[in-house]
Every structure is written in C-alpha cells, then in structure tokens.
Scaffold this motif. Sequence first.
Motif, PDB file in Angstrom:
ATOM      1  N   ASP A  40       0.625  -1.327   0.189  1.00  0.00           N
ATOM      2  CA  ASP A  40      -0.057   0.058  -0.044  1.00  0.00           C
ATOM      3  C   ASP A  40       0.660   1.282   0.043  1.00  0.00           C
ATOM      4  O   ASP A  40       0.325   2.343   0.160  1.00  0.00           O
ATOM      5  CB  ASP A  40      -0.750   0.061   1.114  1.00  0.00           C
ATOM      6  CG  ASP A  40      -0.236  -0.045   2.607  1.00  0.00           C
ATOM      7  OD1 ASP A  40       1.015  -0.214   2.503  1.00  0.00           O
ATOM      8  OD2 ASP A  40      -0.921  -0.133   3.610  1.00  0.00           O
ATOM      9  N   GLY A  41       2.129   1.161  -0.218  1.00  0.00           N
ATOM     10  CA  GLY A  41       3.043   2.315  -0.384  1.00  0.00           C
ATOM     11  C   GLY A  41       3.598   2.721   0.828  1.00  0.00           C
ATOM     12  O   GLY A  41       4.337   3.488   0.917  1.00  0.00           O
ATOM     13  N   LYS A  42       3.494   1.836   1.671  1.00  0.00           N
ATOM     14  CA  LYS A  42       4.208   1.997   3.033  1.00  0.00           C
ATOM     15  C   LYS A  42       4.975   0.911   3.488  1.00  0.00           C
ATOM     16  O   LYS A  42       4.434  -0.395   3.330  1.00  0.00           O
ATOM     17  CB  LYS A  42       3.164   2.309   4.091  1.00  0.00           C
ATOM     18  CG  LYS A  42       2.379   3.721   3.979  1.00  0.00           C
ATOM     19  CD  LYS A  42       1.386   4.007   4.868  1.00  0.00           C
ATOM     20  CE  LYS A  42       0.567   5.329   4.568  1.00  0.00           C
ATOM     21  NZ  LYS A  42      -0.480   5.795   5.368  1.00  0.00           N
ATOM     22  N   PRO A  43       6.121   0.985   4.334  1.00  0.00           N
ATOM     23  CA  PRO A  43       6.854  -0.031   4.738  1.00  0.00           C
ATOM     24  C   PRO A  43       6.086  -1.241   5.445  1.00  0.00           C
ATOM     25  O   PRO A  43       5.097  -0.853   6.293  1.00  0.00           O
ATOM     26  CB  PRO A  43       7.950   0.298   5.494  1.00  0.00           C
ATOM     27  CG  PRO A  43       7.479   1.580   6.091  1.00  0.00           C
ATOM     28  CD  PRO A  43       6.474   2.196   5.045  1.00  0.00           C
ATOM     29  N   GLY A  44       6.419  -2.430   5.559  1.00  0.00           N
ATOM     30  CA  GLY A  44       5.742  -3.433   6.375  1.00  0.00           C
ATOM     31  C   GLY A  44       4.997  -4.490   5.570  1.00  0.00           C
ATOM     32  O   GLY A  44       4.774  -4.154   4.193  1.00  0.00           O
ATOM     33  N   LEU A  45       4.745  -5.658   5.816  1.00  0.00           N
ATOM     34  CA  LEU A  45       3.937  -6.675   5.195  1.00  0.00           C
ATOM     35  C   LEU A  45       2.590  -6.561   5.727  1.00  0.00           C
ATOM     36  O   LEU A  45       2.222  -6.666   6.719  1.00  0.00           O
ATOM     37  CB  LEU A  45       4.538  -8.124   5.752  1.00  0.00           C
ATOM     38  CG  LEU A  45       5.995  -8.304   5.216  1.00  0.00           C
ATOM     39  CD1 LEU A  45       6.454  -9.501   5.917  1.00  0.00           C
ATOM     40  CD2 LEU A  45       6.369  -8.566   3.863  1.00  0.00           C
ATOM     41  N   VAL A  46       1.660  -6.735   4.708  1.00  0.00           N
ATOM     42  CA  VAL A  46       0.234  -6.717   4.940  1.00  0.00           C
ATOM     43  C   VAL A  46      -0.324  -7.801   5.187  1.00  0.00           C
ATOM     44  O   VAL A  46       0.403  -9.024   4.766  1.00  0.00           O
ATOM     45  CB  VAL A  46      -0.657  -5.972   3.586  1.00  0.00           C
ATOM     46  CG1 VAL A  46      -0.031  -4.542   3.384  1.00  0.00           C
ATOM     47  CG2 VAL A  46      -0.325  -6.835   2.194  1.00  0.00           C
TER      48      VAL A  46
END
Length: 414
Positions: free
Chosen positions: A298-304
């Motif tokens: 979604d354009g932000k760091p981390g794993l959804v």
Amino acid sequence: MKTPALPAESWLQRPAHLSWLADEGTRLLSFAQASRVEHGFAALDANGQLPEHACAELIHTARMTHCFVLAHIQGIPGHAELIDHGVAALQGGALHDAEFGGCFADATRQGGKSAYLHAFVALAASSATVAGRPGAGVLLEEAIAILEKHFWSEEQGALRESLSRDWQQEEEYRGANSNMHATEAFLALADATGDSLWLLRALRIAERLIHGHAAASGYVVVEHFDQAWRARPDYSEGNRADPFRPYGSTPGHSFEWARLLLHLEAALQRAGLAAPAWLLTDAGGLFASAGRDAWGADGKPGLVYTLDWSSQPVVRARLHWVHAEAIAAAAALLRRTGEPVYEDWYRRLWEFVAQHFIDLQNGSWHHELDDDNRPASSIWPGKPDLYHAYQATLLPRLPLAPSLATALGCVTGL
C-alpha cells in the motif's frame, strides 16, 4: 547435501546479534509467564495483564507449553513448573474431553474439535516429551491417537479440518492453515518418536498444498478448499479480516511454508530418506512471491495481512506473526542457500520489527499495527501470543533439522 557457507558479514554469524536474539527471547518469556490461569494459559492484554474474565484457551495453553519447554531445555530457570501445569491442563484438565477424547477449544468446554488446535497439542506434547517432563509421554500417545483416528486422512494425505465433539459430524471444509501446522507438528513427532512415517506424511501434505496448488498459482498459498480439495477462492469474502480464515491469500503463511519446506528437506535427509528437489525450489518461490507482493503493498513499509487474487492489499494491517515468520524464513533460506538477498531481507525485517513491533515500555511485541504502522487492535486485541515471536528469536540460531526441542537439546552455547 552440502550447505553453502553464510556470507562473512551475515548477522547469523555475529555474536552480538545472536546475543541480542537470546536477550529478546528472554524478555518475551518473562512477559508471557503472567498468562497462567487455573486451567492452563490465557490471553494477556496489551499491558501483560490477565483480563477480568480470562479463560484458559487451547491455543495459548499448547503454544505456551511448547515455548516454555524450549526455554527449559536451554537451561533458563523458572519454566519447569509452567510446563507441568500446561501438560496437566492438556492431559486431564478442563481442556481435556474425558468422555470423547481430544481437547476443547477453551475451558468453557463448548464446541467441536479442530485439527488446527490439535496440531498444537501434538507439538506441545512432542516438545515436553523431548524434555522428559512428567506426563508428557502419555499426552504424546493420546495426541497421536487423536490425530490418527480422527484427523489424518490416508486417502487424501492431509488432515480433515474439524469434527463435532463426539466425532460424528465433519465440517465440509479443508484448510491449508491447519495442515501447515500439522506439518510443523509432524516434524516434531518424528523426532520425539523416532518414526519417520511422520516425515512422509508431512511430505504428502506439502506436496498437495504447495507443490500442487501453490506452485500452480504463482507460488501463492491457496488457503480454503472443500472436502474434495477443490479450491474456494471466494471463501470468507464477507469476513475479509478473519484472524484464522481470511479472504484471499495470506503472505505470512507463504513465509511460514517456505521455512517448513526447508525443515522438511533437512529432516528427510537426516533420516536417510529422499528429499525432492522441489522443496527448495518451492521454498524460494513462496518467499519471493510473498516478499514482492506483500511488502509495501500500500506504499508504506511492512507486510500487509492479506492480498486478493490480483495481489492487491485487502487487509492492510501489519500483524506481528507475519513479520516473525518472514524473519524465520529469511534466516532458513539464508542458511540453506547462502544467497545475500536473504541476508538483506533478514536485516530489513528485524529493523522494521525493532522500530514498530517491539514494545520496550509495556513488554512483548505489539500484535497488530494499522496501515500507518501505529499499534492497533482491530484483529488481535492485546498480546496473547508468544509462539511466533519467540521462535523468531530461536530459529535463526539453529540448524534446519532436527526440530526445535530436539535441536536445542543438541546445541550448546545458545
């Protein structure tokens, strides 16, 4: 199999990093000890306190018992009595169904019996048996008997999902999640019993779900099936954020499967059995697919948490267990291949966890972050789980086989 050398600069070879992992594991254990209740272990709130009406749950009792065994085997004092409390709860306490066999989901003693939860009972029993705890051998025998009589399908080479309390009615569903944790449990059962049949059963599960369905779907794990193992891609469309059976794909399970395939490969070779080449190939494919599609989706760091079948984010929350499993998978692939890309992932993931998940003020890890990486609780309230985070501090320090409890009993200097 000759294991490639790790890169010289790998964190897995740096004493300071290994010491940090051990310290973080001890911190997690200290927080989790408060989960003890009369009939087992229960979920803790965000501050590490038991809620007013805390109830022993099978998932927490089995997982906590397993983790406390791992601490005890390492020689960390203060966990022996907790192990025995857990074994007693699983073997003859309120969680145990003395009339029909097996275990209830919680101490209210309602509902049926699930393969997912009984896989964790088998894991806890295996670990406690390796540690030689009182009553563990009997619990192990009971856990094996339940798996073989009620859950294992020799015809399908996988587990049935769930049945009624009296075992007479079966759910018209098959799930990848329960069979994934059965694969983990079967690896531990093979070590605890010395019977390689469990490795062959684990291989059959992996061949169906990963080398069959996932490999044919671009290395995306298909989670939901009917009784004939026909995929159900629309399952849970009306409950997309379900904590156990969400809609779409769950990248965290791709990471978890990647690691388990490598453990299975190593275990088969250790037992003198043939390990098909696709175990390594598919492990790499699963990790690559999940990392590409879930990180920063979604354009932000981390794993959804979840993706739809076009690899677009569905539930954008970041869950702690997803990142813990990605760390363990990166470490396993790094140890197995020596490829620098996995070192890069390993470092990136730990940096993200240290910045966003580790809670140095109130203890443990935040279990959920929102899509701005702030602590949240829409899916997982509180901090009920030790299992994923604690294993992420152990697995990078151990060989790929044997399984955790046995490996900790063999390895010194941790």
